[in-house]
Design an enzyme around this catalytic site. Structure first.
Site, short mmCIF file in Angstrom:
data_model
loop_
_atom_site.label_atom_id
_atom_site.label_comp_id
_atom_site.label_asym_id
_atom_site.label_seq_id
_atom_site.Cartn_x
_atom_site.Cartn_y
_atom_site.Cartn_z
N THR A 84 -18.50 -5.48 -16.01
CA THR A 84 -17.56 -6.35 -16.72
C THR A 84 -17.86 -6.47 -18.21
OG1 THR A 84 -17.08 -7.62 -14.73
CG2 THR A 84 -16.64 -8.70 -16.84
N ASN A 105 -24.14 -6.64 -17.65
CA ASN A 105 -23.93 -8.09 -17.60
C ASN A 105 -25.25 -8.79 -17.89
OD1 ASN A 105 -21.24 -7.71 -16.87
ND2 ASN A 105 -21.68 -7.79 -14.68
N LYS A 167 -13.91 -15.80 -16.63
CA LYS A 167 -15.35 -15.56 -16.84
C LYS A 167 -15.66 -15.75 -18.32
CE LYS A 167 -15.72 -11.90 -13.30
NZ LYS A 167 -16.09 -10.48 -13.08
#
Length: 549
Positions: A84, A105, A167
């Site tokens: 991500t 991440n 997020k």
């Protein structure tokens, strides 16, 4: 009757006059820049899913993008660590990890030997929310600027740049250094910013929070929206029903966390984006300059991790998201004007199918237990070099060596790399091991995977060894769910769609394209310089000729 010579001369004069008129005619006017650029990332959406389910989409969401916009059929997140944070960093920097510095991440901080989170920054806190030390609060670890930063620079900070996501990393890495990020708080269900951006929320955010839109889903159940027959292409044939509640009998932290893992968090994200457009006047900037809205829709990633992209839940979520996008685009048509905004939709990474599903398809697939692998490697190195002389830390796929301990023991790093690589390559599910020596001293081999891994390796932040699992294998344990993170095509292949009829030429484009092409392309449309680290190309084939400044 005129002679042939006279007629020829007349014709030549006529052609000359036409050529002169053509040469001196005013060029076609370049359309004004979009009033609003909307950049959307659907977290964890593989291109394969978009194509597989396209026949079931409504007219106003994905299908509108596919028919009224440009579709790039061979688009990729072109780096080797497809997670991500890395993918979101690529979208508006136009840079690869070896430049932008976001290598995962999480990764290991060499100074402390501890794991760090990509957007953690203990100097800042969430506004009105509890903040843990590893919560994402700033873009300090992003080493380059973004398109939004360049847009604000070019307009004397008059352009408004705002990003929102389920997020924190999805919002922060799209907002860049000078934009403003808002992220979903799983403890309260609010969207909040941090003190990096401001000391207190503006009144409109306070009103949005006070209205408690997140509580309207309490007691609701997520069930399939289509007929059973429409899910015949999915794995499993059992209808699902996922309820949103808490053991306490009222909305609380457990409910808000559960809410994040289904379609309703995307609906809330879009609602917050509408509120931002209304209150901040995005797309109606009084200075007459463009604004930029970044949006990361997070739920698809959570659904795919839990159930796999082959599941009925993943299929249904994508259909629900399609209808949400249709409503949002209709809102933009009315609020900003269909001729005044440009939309880009992509993803931060693709997804592998769950190992169990792949095995049913007679594919060699499985999971590599990282903890067991690290323990086994440590035992091997202790036996080879002496116990305690080689210290290892892992943040998969990166392995870090403690150089000071090697120096003290008089052990060459290259010898450890060689011993570790040989042992790792003998383990089930491991395809290759890249070492620091290999990255620093060897040239690229010309293979696609070699190129992607070199782009993903940052000299300061990445490991001394990067471990590559075999295709359809991944780091993890357990017996269900799916993941991503590899350099294989199922993880790199993502949608790339652009729509804005004054600037984008509709059509399907088969040429190989990368997500890092988005930033320079939008910079060309906006008439600003691309971010400093951008290495992508301008997608001129999809630009209206009048939009090519």
């Amino acid at each position: 009757m005129r002679s042939t010579t006279t007629l020829a001369c007349t014709a030549l004069l006529s052609l000359s006059a036409t050529a002169i008129a053509t040469a001196t005619a005013a060029p076609a006017p370049v359309p004004a820049a979009p009033k609003l650029v909307v950049v959307m990332a659907v977290d964890g959406l593989p291109q394969e899913q978009l194509l597989r389910y396209r026949g079931q989409f409504g007219d106003g969401g994905f299908k509108r993008l596919l028919t009224q916009g440009a579709m790039f059929g061979d688009a990729h997140q072109a780096h080797g660590t497809t997670v991500t944070a890395v993918g979101h960093s690529a979208i508006l920097t136009g840079a690869y990890p070896y430049q932008h510095g976001i290598v995962g991440n999480n990764w290991i901080d060499r100074a402390t030997g501890k794991s760090v989170y990509c957007t953690e920054d203990t100097r800042y806190q969430y506004i009105g929310e509890s903040t843990r030390p590893d919560d994402g609060t700033s873009p300090a670890r992003l080493r380059v600027d973004t398109l939004g930063d360049q847009l604000r620079y070019a307009t004397g900070n008059k352009s408004r740049v705002l990003a929102v996501s389920g997020k924190d990393r999805g919002a922060i890495l799209l907002a860049g250094k000078t934009g403003t990020a808002y992220m979903y708080m799983e403890g309260s269900g609010n969207f909040a910013s941090s003190t990096y951006y401001m000391q207190q929320h503006p009144a409109w955010v306070q009103r949005f929070q006070a209205s408690k839109p997140q509580d309207r889903y309490y007691g609701k159940t997520w069930r399939p929206m289509l007929a059973d027959a429409d899910y015949s292409m999915d794995a499993g044939d059992t209808p699902f029903a996922i309820s949103y509640y808490s053991e306490s009998g009222a909305p609380d932290a457990s409910y808000y966390k559960r809410l994040k893992e289904g379609p309703f968090v995307d609906e809330l994200t879009l609602d917050f984006a509408r509120a931002a457009i209304e209150a901040e006047g995005l797309g109606a900037n009084p200075a007459g300059v463009p604004d930029l809205l970044g949006m990361s829709l997070s739920a698809h990633d959570y659904v795919n991790h839990a159930h796999g992209p082959e599941s009925r839940m993943s299929h249904d979520h994508l259909q629900r998201l399609d209808r949400m996008l249709a409503g949002f685009f209709t809102y933009l048509d009315k609020k900003v004007g269909s001729d005044n905004y440009l939309v880009v939709l992509t993803a931060d990474h693709g997804f592998a199918n769950s190992a169990e599903f792949s095995q049913q398809q007679r594919i060699d697939a499985g999971r590599v237990d990282g903890k067991k692998l690290l323990n086994g490697l440590q035992t091997h190195l202790d036996a080879s070099f002496g116990g305690g002389k080689v210290a290892l830390t892992a943040s998969w796929p990166n392995l870090y060596l403690e150089q000071a301990a090697l120096d003290k023991a008089g052990i060459k790093r290259a010898d450890v790399e060689t011993a570790a690589s040989r042992w790792l390559l003998a383990q089930t599910g491991i395809a290759d091991v890249y070492t620091r020596t290999r990255f620093e001293e060897s040239g690229a081999t010309g293979t696609r995977i070699d190129l992607l891994l070199r782009r993903a390796w940052h000299r300061s932040e990445s490991g001394d060894l990067v471990v590559v699992p075999r295709a359809y294998w991944a780091f993890g344990s357990g017996s269900s769910g799916a993941t991503h993170g590899t350099p294989y095509a199922y993880d790199t292949s993502v949608p790339l769609l652009m729509m804005g009829k004054r600037w984008i030429a509709p059509g399907s484009y088969a040429k190989y394209t990368e997500v890092v092409d988005i930033a320079p392309t939008l910079a060309a449309v906006l008439g600003v310089r691309p971010p400093a680290g951008a290495e992508g190309r301008v997608l001129v084939e999809a630009l209206q000729r009048t939009a090519q400044r």
